[in-house]
Motif scaffolding. Structure first.
Motif, mmCIF file in Angstrom:
data_model
loop_
_atom_site.group_PDB
_atom_site.id
_atom_site.type_symbol
_atom_site.label_atom_id
_atom_site.label_comp_id
_atom_site.label_asym_id
_atom_site.label_seq_id
_atom_site.Cartn_x
_atom_site.Cartn_y
_atom_site.Cartn_z
ATOM 1 N N SER A 273 87.857 -9.590 69.103
ATOM 2 C CA SER A 273 87.899 -11.022 68.469
ATOM 3 C C SER A 273 88.976 -11.272 68.938
ATOM 4 O O SER A 273 89.054 -12.934 68.571
ATOM 5 C CB SER A 273 89.198 -9.569 67.208
ATOM 6 O OG SER A 273 88.386 -9.154 66.502
ATOM 7 N N GLN B 59 87.129 -10.374 61.443
ATOM 8 C CA GLN B 59 87.193 -9.072 60.852
ATOM 9 C C GLN B 59 88.000 -8.633 58.996
ATOM 10 O O GLN B 59 87.489 -7.793 58.698
ATOM 11 C CB GLN B 59 87.771 -8.353 62.055
ATOM 12 C CG GLN B 59 87.781 -7.017 61.895
ATOM 13 C CD GLN B 59 88.655 -6.688 63.655
ATOM 14 O OE1 GLN B 59 88.865 -7.536 64.283
ATOM 15 N NE2 GLN B 59 88.534 -5.191 63.592
ATOM 16 N N ASP C 229 82.736 -11.174 63.307
ATOM 17 C CA ASP C 229 83.960 -10.223 64.107
ATOM 18 C C ASP C 229 83.235 -8.936 62.561
ATOM 19 O O ASP C 229 83.615 -8.706 61.696
ATOM 20 C CB ASP C 229 84.480 -10.850 63.879
ATOM 21 C CG ASP C 229 85.582 -9.815 64.793
ATOM 22 O OD1 ASP C 229 85.218 -8.928 65.139
ATOM 23 O OD2 ASP C 229 86.641 -10.711 65.226
ATOM 24 N N GLU C 230 82.339 -7.939 63.621
ATOM 25 C CA GLU C 230 82.009 -6.792 62.764
ATOM 26 C C GLU C 230 81.231 -6.940 60.952
ATOM 27 O O GLU C 230 82.464 -6.793 60.146
ATOM 28 C CB GLU C 230 83.343 -5.948 62.741
ATOM 29 C CG GLU C 230 83.849 -5.021 63.892
ATOM 30 C CD GLU C 230 84.576 -3.785 64.001
ATOM 31 O OE1 GLU C 230 85.205 -3.619 63.727
ATOM 32 O OE2 GLU C 230 86.191 -4.603 65.608
ATOM 33 N N GLY D 111 92.459 -4.910 64.342
ATOM 34 C CA GLY D 111 91.394 -4.586 62.958
ATOM 35 C C GLY D 111 92.030 -2.872 63.538
ATOM 36 O O GLY D 111 92.324 -2.561 62.628
HETATM 37 MG MG LIG Z 1 88.052 -7.220 66.302
#
Ligand SMILES: [Mg+2]
Ligand SMILES: Nc1ncnc2c1ncn2[C@@H]1O[C@H](COP(=O)(O)OP(=O)(O)OP(=O)(O)O)[C@@H](O)[C@H]1O
Ligand SMILES: Nc1ncnc2c1ncn2[C@@H]1O[C@H](COP(=O)(O)OP(=O)(O)OP(=O)(O)O)[C@@H](O)[C@H]1O
Ligand SMILES: [Mg+2]
Lengths: 310, 253, 283, 283, 253
Positions: B49, B82, B158-159, E136
């Protein structure tokens, strides 16, 4: 074409302002060339500040002390006439609590406003031995006095005693400070020194007109003035006005002593000096002030209006 | 298919240290070419990230530099953080409208595009809902729709699909590839799924943690991305490679 | 033994019970405070009656109510004057407070330069400022508004500033990525985010602008014959017309509560869809 | 062409440049407001000098400074009295405000019953309440504190209530699942959550308790001979000692700014680790 | 291995309607026995989180009832929400301390347990960090450590591992199973990963969306949960079954 001037009083319109309203109502001011607007004071309306700010030409001074303080601070405010020969400041008590002013020392508390602390309260302590702790803050409500039998309260001769009596039914005892030695003039007419220098005729007209107005108000037909008072202060009742006029006459507030010969508004150097000495003694003022800078006899003591007195 | 375009972004020896102590990234080098699809893969907390935020220009690197050889950071950037990062006071459609709104488009003029983007992520029925009324996955899908609605030249994700079921995920994978093919955009993609990374990307950057660094770059030479590729031996081999690299990365940490 | 969580009886009566509780709750929500008001008036009446308190110390509620009726015309005019000034004061407080908050948020240099003066305005006693206001402001209405504004603007400034500063960092980043101008960020992100804080400040400032309107009247007066409630209170107190004083004070109190209710309702209207402080959670 | 984002020159000089900017920023942070203060004093002096404003209208800064020195003993005592009352008032405002906020949060019945009275207290002019306070409160200190409290408590109550209500729903759920008692939820969840809001209220109330201390002195006086700044201001104004009045007002202003700075510093100390409004973002 | 214990929780015809319009759950029936490991699997927005919240007693059902045949909802419940739900003002260790703190345990007395739980999720080095300083996945791991630290009898987990890399995820899967074996707790687990659900659970409840409902229950009769099981044909077959059920569920919606 008359000159427009403004005169600021020290409180909402009432009998104590009667002479000024009289002169405005019956054309006395207009006769010598002034268009006078009376700006009523109020709880916090500070007409003195307006005078300094140049927004009004004349204002009603509280007492001679004001003039001295102006000298002390180098402010060119000058008292040109003293309408009240006696300060109508009183102490009000429940009936029978004291025989003389000196007895008041035995009261538990006295309700004294902030302005009073700076003026007569200091004198009362020095001259009669009141203690600082005896003071309670006066908030222009008589309720604390009524609730506490052994208290006293500052008041204006024609106001507080009247309302206390009207509300409670009993007639309070009233002690006039002037009679106890507080020899200040009151309800002075103040103006700025430059005004005197530049427009003496305006000052003269206002001073003379006011004196005549007061004669007419006290001894003549004052209905027109009272109508103006009631217009400015719809709460004013005829009864209250009558009470005030009566009290002023009874105690010789406006017309007594020097005025018998010199006319309403009279001031003398002796009386000023005497009061100044008292204030120096209590520590309210320093020694050595040129108090004559704070007032002028230029416009008074000429017997104006004596002929109007019946 | 890609990777042959001009370089759009270069990270040169980029190091990021937080609070003067946590080294989130150490001397990271990466060149992104026009039309690339790059996946960042690595253990939790390895700086993926952070790398994305650096590329987006949200913070300066502690050391090193980030170059945009094409001039400057493109204005039409799509981004999926995220976390969903939605405006709680706006309905779903108003949230998706945001990037267009910031370009001065009135809602009426882009309503169709907004609803198209919502349909893409299967949320056409929830256009008027508020974020708090959505499930976790639905919020994330709104965020994806918001990133897609401008059809940007460069997308940072991000994911994005972590909170989605596998079927939705697969569908969105396909949609993403379709969009990429259509507008030829560049994608930088963070994921934890080895399968997803192999399926989607031209290049997989495997990272290790503490300090965060690149341990391996794996190219995925696939011509097509479809069921056939998914079931090919090549695909299986690549996933094994990537898993292995990831395992090494974990050990190295 | 089988114990049941929350729902002991069959389905439908369950729902019924919940609905009934909800209904009772709705009634109680109004009944309880109403009863409390009635009870406190009763206690007041009882106290006056039992201890035989003279009316010039504490008038009985009946007397006050009667006075309110008798003086309705005078007090109604005064109420109207005070209401007008309150509304204008709140208006300028909102404009000034939010305006300054935005200015300070946009430029920290401006904040560092001017914030001290805002603080000074908040703390300087009006009574002390009055002579200066007299000196430099001519129009009576402007004087009054300046006073009332000084009293009321600070909570709005302070709370809005806090709200603008609390904006979620991720959303701020998002706006930065989408190249939002400062203006856009302000309008579309920071102001909505600060809304709950602003509304909190508004609830405080609502009352304060009433206070400001009243204090202003004390301090700089209202021109001419149109006096507001402050003047009536002071005058009544001066004349020992205590019932009228109470009647006027009760008007002030009622206005205060109504303003609070109005600002709370506004809060709810603007926030109940999305902000935690106002959401009635689905249960 | 190659354009570089944020970091054009080699690594080390980059860092250097950033550090230098940071250093200059730190200096400017203090320099600018200091210069602004100097400039405004200069403008004041210039205005007085150029228009030859008489000292009884607006004294020159030099004259005020001189008066401050001359009267330092008297004003110092007054300052100390006012400071003590302000501190006590803020103390009771915090206790009362937070206490009521907690009570209202714990019992919506209590809120519905008592909130209107809190609002009424906020809006009722002190000058009107003074007679009642006189009647029913004996101790002078208690009178003053009651007045100052009435002026200052509401922002704390209002903001803390807002904070307690804004508590994150998910965290509330978590606490419910872990069977936290109301008390535990309050202490460990709601109060920390409300902290930023409370501190916002405190920033407002800090100034207001100074105002309260001053107004209280006007309204109910301070017993005996120890007068606070309010009395000195009034006295000076009565005596036409305008420079002293300004000197006293400047003391009030300075105290106000210091209180604000102190509450802001407290805010920062308590929040900078975790709350968005105070975090200096790592860049 | 499990599923043979007494019933601890029964959902009977539970329906949940939000705002009088969105039917998040429709007539859901579920019996959870002591020691069960149950996975809820289904498309995004099908009501998995809602079901978990209903079980946790956070809201009443609109219709139907939730019974706790063992008496009442157990006090020692561990829960991992879909979002990390950490207290921002508390450090990582203080966040993990929370459930113990609410039971009256001082920090000093449980410090070891807290750090043990943090070590389990690989965050021992971050005990003193604040949530905002975490990635996260790290936040989610703190949330997991918090749920584990009390070693509860009943655990509700809502996609706990979605934000984690596959290796960490596998490790935590193993740790969860180990803990379950050790203290014999009951686990209800929401996931999007078919593999994970098959690997972990005794029973998989497959749900469909709008209205959210149970479409199939699949039992996983595995004696051991280890690498052998993971590579067995049985495992592969089960994943296929579950994927199929999920596909059907999506179509049904
Ligand atoms: Mg992350
Ligand atoms: N604001 C911050 N302050 C301090 N440290 C931070 C901050 N943001 C991130 N970090 C640290 O930087 C490291 C990398 O974080 P990052 O969020 O980039 O990880 P990630 O690879 O995205 O992990 P995940 O897969 O869990 O999201 C972590 O160790 C984290 O603790
Ligand atoms: N507070 C709420 N108000 C209104 N609707 C809600 C609320 N919470 C959830 N819903 C709706 O209920 C449905 C189920 O939501 P839920 O969060 O249970 O889904 P989920 O299965 O957990 O999805 P995901 O996998 O995306 O987390 C969704 O359609 C959602 O929009
Ligand atoms: Mg969910």
């Amino acid at each position: 074409q008359n000159t427009a001037v403004k005169f600021g009083t020290n409180w909402v319109a009432q009998a104590e302002h009667g002479g000024f309203y009289q002169a405005a109502a019956d054309g006395t001011y207009a006769a010598c060339g002034l268009d006078v607007t009376i700006v009523p004071g109020g709880p916090q309306v500070n007409n003195r500040a307006s005078l300094l700010a140049g927004q009004i030409e004349f204002s009603m001074g509280g007492s001679s002390l004001d003039a001295f303080m102006a000298v002390q601070e180098g402010v060119p405010v000058v008292a040109v006439s003293a309408i009240f020969q006696k300060d109508p400041q009183v102490i009000v008590t429940h009936p029978g609590k004291a025989e003389t002013f000196a007895d008041l020392v035995k009261l538990d508390k006295l309700l004294i406003g902030d302005a009073g602390v700076i003026t007569f309260w200091a004198w009362m302590q020095k001259a009669y031995g009141f203690k600082p702790e005896q003071r309670e803050v006066y908030t222009f409500s008589a309720a604390p006095l009524i609730a506490n039998e052994n208290w006293g309260m500052q008041g204006y001769l024609s106001s507080e005693p009247f309302f206390v009596e009207k509300e409670t039914g009993w007639k309070p005892d009233v002690f006039l400070m002037a009679d106890a030695g507080y020899t200040a003039y009151s309800t002075t007419i103040e103006t700025m020194a430059p005004t005197i220098a530049e427009k003496p005729e305006v000052v003269k007209c206002f001073v003379d007109g006011s004196a005549k107005g007061w004669y007419n108000y006290l001894y003549g037909d004052n209905t027109a003035a009272n109508a103006l008072i009631k217009a400015d202060n719809p709460e004013m009742s005829d009864e209250a006005i009558a009470y005030g006029v009566n009290a002023m006459k009874e105690y010789g507030i406006v017309d007594s002593g020097d005025t018998e010969t010199m006319g309403i508004g009279a001031m003398t150097d002796e009386k000023m000096a005497d009061f100044y000495a008292k204030m120096v003694e209590v520590g309210a003022l320093p020694e050595g002030l040129d108090i004559k800078a704070g007032y002028t006899l230029q416009f008074v003591n000429q017997g104006v209006g004596l002929d109007l007195k019946p | 298919m890609s990777g042959e375009g001009a370089a759009v972004l270069q990270m040169q020896g980029v190091t990021k240290v937080f609070n003067g102590q946590v080294m989130a990234l150490q001397a990271m080098n990466l060149t992104v070419n026009e039309g690339d699809f790059i996946s960042l893969l690595g253990p939790s907390g390895c700086g993926k990230s952070t790398a994305l935020r650096l590329m987006a220009g949200l913070m300066p690197p502690t050391q090193g530099r980030i170059l945009w050889p094409g001039g400057q950071r493109p204005g039409d950037l799509g981004v999926v953080f995220q976390e969903p990062t939605l405006m709680p006071w706006a309905t779903v459609e108003k949230n998706v409208w945001l990037p267009l709104r910031l370009r001065g488009e009135s809602f009426a003029s882009v309503k169709d595009r907004v609803h198209e983007a919502l349909a893409l992520v299967g949320l056409d029925g929830f256009a008027a809902a508020y974020p708090r009324e959505l499930s976790g996955g639905m919020k994330m899908r709104v965020s994806i729709a918001r990133a897609m609605v401008t059809r940007p030249r460069l997308i940072l994700m991000d994911e994005p699909f972590a909170a989605l079921d596998e079927i939705t995920r697969q569908k969105l994978n396909d949609d993403l590839l379709a969009m990429k093919a259509q507008i030829g955009c560049t994608v930088i993609f963070v994921t934890h799924s080895v399968f997803e990374s192999v399926f989607l990307s031209d290049r997989i950057v495997v990272m290790a943690a503490r300090p965060g660094r690149v341990v391996q770059e794996i190219a995925v030479p696939a011509a097509t991305r479809d069921l056939a590729f998914r079931t090919s031996a090549e695909y299986a081999a690549l996933t094994r490679d990537v898993s292995g690299a990831l395992g090494h990365a974990m050990e190295a940490a | 033994m089988t114990m049941v969580l929350e729902t002991a009886t069959p389905v439908d009566s369950d729902e019924l019970a919940r609905a009934q509780i909800a209904r009772r709750d709705r009634i109680m929500r109004w009944l309880i405070p109403a009863l409390a008001v009635v009870a406190s008036i009763g206690a007041w009446a009882l106290y006056v009656w039992a201890y035989d308190i003279p009316h010039y110390q504490l008038p009985s509620p009946a007397r006050v109510a009667n006075q309110l009726l008798v003086d309705w015309q005078m007090l109604g005019v005064a109420l109207w004057v005070t209401l007008k000034i309150t509304a204008m004061a709140l208006g300028v407080a909102v404009l000034g407070g939010v305006g300054l908050a935005i200015l300070f948020n946009q430029s920290s240099t401006a904040e560092r330069i001017f914030l001290p003066y805002a603080v000074i305005l908040q703390v300087t006693p009006l009574i002390a400022l009055a002579p200066l206001i007299f000196l430099y402001v001519e129009a009576p209405l402007a004087r009054v508004l300046i006073c009332a504004w000084i009293v009321a603007f600070f909570p709005i400034l302070s709370n809005t500033t806090l709200g603008l500063k609390s904006t979620d960092h991720n959303l701020t980043d998002l706006f930065q990525i989408y190249r939002a101008s400062r203006w856009q960020r302000l309008i579309h992100l920071q102001l909505p985010w600060a809304l709950p804080y602003f509304l909190g400040g508004l609830r405080i400032a609502g009352g304060l602008s009433l206070v400001g309107a009243i204090v202003a009247e004390y301090v700089v007066g209202i021109s001419g014959t149109s006096s507001g409630l402050a003047f009536r209170i002071l005058e009544a107190s001066y004349r020992l017309n205590v019932p009228r004083m109470f009647a006027a004070m009760i008007l002030v109190a009622v206005v205060g509560v109504l303003i609070y209710a109005a600002t709370s309702a506004l809060s709810w209207a603007l926030l109940h869809k999305w902000h935690e402080s106002a959401i009635r959670r689905e249960r």
